[in-house]
Design an enzyme around this catalytic site. Structure first.
Site, PDB file in Angstrom:
ATOM      1  N   ARG A 127      94.439  61.695  58.392  1.00 11.38           N
ATOM      2  CA  ARG A 127      95.029  60.403  58.058  1.00 11.38           C
ATOM      3  C   ARG A 127      96.548  60.528  58.064  1.00 11.38           C
ATOM      4  O   ARG A 127      97.091  61.629  58.031  1.00 11.38           O
ATOM      5  CB  ARG A 127      94.526  59.905  56.701  1.00 11.38           C
ATOM      6  CG  ARG A 127      94.844  60.813  55.527  1.00 11.38           C
ATOM      7  CD  ARG A 127      94.222  60.276  54.245  1.00 11.38           C
ATOM      8  NE  ARG A 127      94.619  61.065  53.094  1.00 11.38           N
ATOM      9  CZ  ARG A 127      94.241  60.802  51.844  1.00 11.38           C
ATOM     10  NH1 ARG A 127      93.452  59.766  51.603  1.00 11.38           N
ATOM     11  NH2 ARG A 127      94.627  61.552  50.845  1.00 11.38           N
ATOM     12  N   GLU A 166      99.569  55.648  49.630  1.00  6.79           N
ATOM     13  CA  GLU A 166     100.240  56.904  49.309  1.00  6.79           C
ATOM     14  C   GLU A 166     101.228  57.295  50.407  1.00  6.79           C
ATOM     15  O   GLU A 166     101.162  58.382  50.996  1.00  6.79           O
ATOM     16  CB  GLU A 166      99.220  58.023  49.088  1.00  6.79           C
ATOM     17  CG  GLU A 166      98.383  57.846  47.848  1.00  6.79           C
ATOM     18  CD  GLU A 166      97.453  59.010  47.567  1.00  6.79           C
ATOM     19  OE1 GLU A 166      97.060  59.210  46.407  1.00  6.79           O
ATOM     20  OE2 GLU A 166      97.100  59.731  48.525  1.00  6.79           O
ATOM     21  N   GLU A 323      94.917  55.117  41.086  1.00  5.34           N
ATOM     22  CA  GLU A 323      93.926  56.148  41.388  1.00  5.34           C
ATOM     23  C   GLU A 323      94.003  57.264  40.362  1.00  5.34           C
ATOM     24  O   GLU A 323      95.085  57.711  39.993  1.00  5.34           O
ATOM     25  CB  GLU A 323      94.161  56.784  42.767  1.00  5.34           C
ATOM     26  CG  GLU A 323      93.868  55.926  43.971  1.00  5.34           C
ATOM     27  CD  GLU A 323      94.036  56.717  45.268  1.00  5.34           C
ATOM     28  OE1 GLU A 323      93.984  57.972  45.228  1.00  5.34           O
ATOM     29  OE2 GLU A 323      94.238  56.091  46.318  1.00  5.34           O
ATOM     30  N   LYS A 372      84.059  64.304  50.740  1.00  6.03           N
ATOM     31  CA  LYS A 372      82.703  64.067  50.225  1.00  6.03           C
ATOM     32  C   LYS A 372      82.444  64.750  48.888  1.00  6.03           C
ATOM     33  O   LYS A 372      81.523  64.368  48.161  1.00  6.03           O
ATOM     34  CB  LYS A 372      81.659  64.508  51.253  1.00  6.03           C
ATOM     35  CG  LYS A 372      81.694  65.964  51.687  1.00  6.03           C
ATOM     36  CD  LYS A 372      80.623  66.221  52.752  1.00  6.03           C
ATOM     37  CE  LYS A 372      80.675  67.639  53.287  1.00  6.03           C
ATOM     38  NZ  LYS A 372      81.882  67.854  54.127  1.00  6.03           N
TER      39      LYS A 372
END
Length: 699
Positions: A127, A166, A323, A372
Site C-alpha cells: 500500500r 495514515e 485506530e 490477517k
C-alpha cells in the site's frame, strides 16, 4: 496536474460537527466489506447493532474494488453498504479510496512509483506505493476522490471525509525524480534566491556551493556524511508535501460537500515523518492512530503520551481516536494478545485524555492478506469468544460515557515537543550516536505520568501562558522567537526545566556561537565550553540534595560548564572527566520563576526524584495522589461538571482519596457517581485490579 485551491466561497463556520447525528461518544472502526461475501456483510450489520457501533471508516483501501479496471466501476457493493449502515443507525467516515493504488495503474504508469535514497524503486504489491509528487498519480487520485465525493455527497450516512490513510506511514520520504523537482520548487518558495539557500545550507563547506536551484538534489546516498541542513530541509519539504497532497484532496471534497468535515488519521507519538503541529489548522478535527508495543511494560505510558500529543495538536480540543487494536497487531516481532481488561483500559485512557471516539482497526479480522493476524472487533473465533464479549462490554461502557463528549482536559504542565528538533537531533555526526531525541522526551514524560501530573504536549511556537511548569527536553534546534517564549514563561513565574543538548543550533542547524546551550545560555546562567559525552557503558556519579539519597548515577553525557553568580549548583559530578563541575543547576528568574538545567542523563530514579521537586515547586502535583501504575485524569465540561478517569494498570486493588478533587464551591467531602457502574461514592474510591472508574463529581 490538477491543483486545487480552497473554494473561494468556502465558509468554515458552515462545516457541521463531525459527530453530528451521534448520541454521545463515537464507537466503531475501519470496515472493509469488500473482503467478505454477502452473507458476512449482512451478519456485520447484526453484530454492529449488538456491539453498539455507531460509526465506521469505510472504503479506505477500496480503489481496486470500486475501479477494477480503468474506467470500469463497481459501485453496487458500496451503495448497498452505505444504505445498510444508515438503516442500522451507523454513521460513516467515508474515505477517498486512494490509500492503495490498483495494479492496473502502476502497470500503466510505473513512473508514479516512489524511490528510496539509493534509487531503489518501490513496486506494486503493498500500500501507499505511489509518489504524491508525480502529476499523473495526483490526477488519478483527485479523479477517484471526486467520483466518490459526487456519488455519496448527499447520502444520509455520511458524517466525515477520511482523506487517504495514515499519510506518509510507509513512504514518508520519496527520492524519485518527481520528488526532486518538487523539492526544488519548495526551496525556491522558501529561500527565493540561491544565495540565501547557500547560506542556509552552509555550502561553503566541502565545495557544495550551488550555482542555481537546478543543482539541487534530494539527500541521496553518497560517499560520506550528508549536508545536515539539506537533510533537515528535505524532512520539512516531505512533511509539507504530504500536507499539500492532503489539502488537494480536502479542497476537492469541499467543492462538492462544503458542509462535511474532513480529516486524516495521524500517527502522533510513534512517527517522525511529519510535523503534525503544522497540519493542525488544515484538519476540521484531529484524528489519531495508536498501537501499543507488546514488549514494552510501560506501553500504557507511551499510549498516554500519544494521546496527550494528539490533544496538543488539536490545541486542547476533543479529538478522534481513529485506530487502535482490540488485541494483537500483526507487525511487531512478537505479536502478543492483550491481557484481560487491557482493551478497556487502553480505550478509556484515550477518552480520559481528550478523545471523543473509540475506534479500531479493524471491524472484522481479515482471513487473507498481510494483516490477517491483526486483531479486530470481530475476531477469527467469531461471536463465541471472550474478545467479542469484551467488545460488547466496551460498547456499553462507551455509551455510558456519552455525557463526557465535548469536555476538555485541563493541565498546568507543558512538555515542549518539536518535530524539527527531532529531525535535526537524530542526525549523525553529533557528539555521540547514543543521543536520541525521544530519549529525554519520554524519560521526563514518564516521570510526570508516575506523579499523576497531566501534561499538555505542545510545540515551541505555542504561547506558554497558563503553564506553571514547562519541561523542555532535547530542544536541540530552536528559533529565537521560540526560545523567547520559553524565557517568557520563566519571567512570568513558571518553573522551566531544560535538558542537555538544547538550544544548540538555530532553525538552519547552525551552531549558536559563544558557548552552549546557545539560545538558553542567558536564561539558565550556564555557559558550556565543551561537551564530554561518555563512552558506552561508562557512568559518573553526581551528588546533590535533590537526588535520592543525595547522589545518583548518570551516563551518556557530561558538560564542561561554568555558572553565573546567581545560579545554584544543585548537583555536581563526583567523578568522571569533570569532577566538581555542575551537573544540575537552578537559577531564580524574577520574583517567582526558576530555570533548571540538567546537563547529564540521569537514571530513572534521578529523573523521578527531580521531577517531584520541580512539580512541587511549581505547584502542579495532582489533588488526588496516585500510586505507581494508576492514572487519574480530569476532563471538565463547559458547565463546570468534572469527570475523573481513574485507570488501574496494576494487579492489585487501590483506594484513592478523592477529597482533593472537590470543586471549591462544593462540600468538603466530594460525592459523585461512577458513570460505568452507576454506583455513588463519597470521599474514598476503590478501584479493582486492572479496572477503570469514571467519576462524575457532584456540583
Amino acid at each position: 496536474m490538477r491543483r486545487r485551491t480552497a473554494p473561494s466561497a468556502f465558509d468554515p463556520s458552515a462545516v457541521r460537527p463531525w459527530n453530528s447525528g451521534l448520541d454521545g461518544l463515537a464507537f466503531g472502526g475501519d470496515y472493509n466489506p469488500e473482503q467478505w461475501a454477502e452473507e458476512v456483510r449482512l451478519e456485520d450489520i447484526e453484530l454492529m447493532r449488538e456491539a453498539g457501533v455507531n460509526i465506521v471508516s469505510l472504503a479506505i483501501f477500496a480503489w481496486a474494488s470500486v475501479e477494477p479496471r480503468e474506467g470500469e466501476f463497481d459501485w453496487g457493493w458500496l451503495d448497498a453498504t452505505m444504505d445498510r449502515l444508515h438503516e442500522a443507525g451507523v454513521r460513516v467516515a467515508l474515505a477517498t479510496a486512494t490509500a492503495a493504488v490498483p495494479p492496473w495503474l502502476t502497470r500503466k504508469h510505473p513512473e508514479i512509483l516512489p524511490q528510496r535514497a539509493d534509487g531503489t524503486v518501490l513496486h506494486q504489491g503493498s500500500r501507499q506505493t505511489y509518489s504524491i509528487h508525480h502529476p499523473v498519480f495526483r490526477d488519478y487520485a483527485l479523479g477517484t476522490a471526486e467520483r466518490v465525493a459526487r456519488r455519496y455527497a448527499d447520502h444520509p450516512a455520511l458524517a466525515l471525509w477520511h482523506v487517504d490513510n495514515e499519510l506518509g506511514c510507509h513512504c514518508p520520504r520519496d527520492y524519485s525524480p518527481a520528488a526532486a523537482d518538487a523539492f526544488r520548487e519548495w526551496l525556491r518558495a522558501r529561500y527565493t534566491d540561491v544565495d540565501r539557500l547557500n547560506e542556509a545550507w552552509g555550502t561553503a563547506f566541502w565545495s557544495q556551493r550551488l550555482g542555481s536551484f537546478d543543482d539541487v538534489l534530494p539527500p541521496l546516498e553518497t560517499t560520506a556524511m550528508q549536508n545536515p541542513t539539506q537533510r533537515l530541509d528535505f524532512d520539512r519539504f516531505s512533511s509539507d508535501a504530504l500536507l499539500d497532497y492532503y489539502r488537494d484532496l480536502r479542497d476537492l471534497l469541499r467543492e462538492v460537500t462544503p458542509q462535511v468535515p474532513t480529516t486524516t488519521n495521524l500517527m502522533a507519538g510513534s512517527h517522525a515523518g511529519m510535523d503534525y503541529f503544522s497540519w493542525a489548522d488544515d484538519l476540521d478535527v484531529v484524528a489519531n492512530d495508536h498501537y501499543t508495543t507488546a514488549a514494552d511494560p510501560d506501553r500504557h505510558v507511551q499510549l498516554a503520551f500519544s494521546a496527550d500529543l494528539a490533544r496538543g495538536i488539536a490545541g486542547g480540543a476533543p479529538w478522534i481516536l481513529m485506530e487502535h487494536s482490540t488485541s494483537a497487531v500483526n507487525w511487531q516481532p512478537r505479536n502478543r494478545a492483550k491481557q484481560p481488561g487491557e482493551m478497556l483500559r487502553n480505550s478509556l485512557a484515550h477518552v480520559a485524555r481528550g478523545s471523543d471516539a473509540v475506534m479500531f482497526f479493524q471491524w472484522r479480522q481479515s482471513k487473507a492478506g498481510a494483516e490477517k493476524y491483526h486483531s479486530g472487533l470481530v475476531p477469527h473465533a467469531g461471536r463465541d469468544s471472550e474478545l467479542w464479549r469484551d467488545v460488547v462490554a466496551l460498547g456499553g461502557a462507551v455509551r455510558a460515557l456519552g455525557e463526557v463528549r465535548g469536555s476538555r482536559v485541563l493541565s498546568r504542565t507543558a512538555l515542549v515537543f518539536d518535530w524539527n528538533a527531532w529531525w535535526a537531533c537524530d542526525q549523525d555526526v553529533h557528539p555521540t550516536e547514543g543521543l536520541q531525541y525521544l530519549d529525554q522526551v519520554m524519560a521526563w514524560y514518564k516521570a510526570l505520568w508516575r506523579l499523576g501530573v497531566t501534561v499538555d504536549v505542545v510545540p515551541p511556537s505555542r504561547d506558554l501562558d497558563g503553564y506553571d511548569l514547562v519541561v523542555v527536553p532535547n530542544l536541540y534546534l530552536v528559533s529565537d522567537d521560540d526560545a523567547a517564549r520559553v524565557r517568557a514563561a520563566a519571567d512570568r513565574g513558571a518553573t522551566v526545566l531544560i535538558t542537555y543538548f538544547s538550544g544548540i543550533t538555530d532553525e538552519h542547524d547552525h551552531i549558536r556561537l559563544g558557548g552552549y546551550p546557545g539560545a538558553f545560555r542567558e536564561l539558565l546562567g550556564v555557559r558550556t565550553e565543551e561537551f564530554f559525552p561518555l563512552q558506552e557503558g561508562e557512568t559518573v556519579r553526581i551528588s546533590g540534595e535533590s537526588l535520592p539519597g543525595g547522589s545518583a548515577p548518570a551516563d551518556l553525557w557530561t558538560e564542561k560548564s561554568t555558572i553565573a553568580d546567581d545560579v545554584e549548583a544543585v548537583a555536581t559530578y563526583d567523578d568522571g572527566p569533570l569532577p566538581g563541575r555542575p551537573a544540575i543547576t537552578r537559577r531564580p528568574v524574577g520574583p517567582d520563576g526558576a530555570a533548571w538545567y540538567v546537563a547529564t542523563r540521569l537514571s530513572d530514579d534521578g529523573v523521578a526524584h527531580l521531577a517531584r521537586r520541580i512539580a512541587t515547586e511549581a505547584g502542579v502535583l495532582p489533588a488526588i495522589a496516585v500510586p505507581d501504575g494508576v492514572e487519574a485524569v480530569h476532563r471538565v465540561a463547559e458547565d463546570g461538571t468534572g469527570y475523573i478517569f481513574v485507570i488501574n494498570h496494576t494487579d492489585a486493588e487501590v483506594t484513592l482519596d478523592a477529597t482533593g478533587a472537590v470543586p471549591s464551591s462544593a462540600a468538603s467531602v466530594p460525592t459523585g457517581t461512577d458513570l460505568l457502574t452507576g454506583e455513588t461514592f463519597s470521599g474514598e474510591v476503590s478501584i479493582a485490579a486492572g479496572a477503570v472508574r469514571v467519576l462524575r463529581l457532584a456540583a
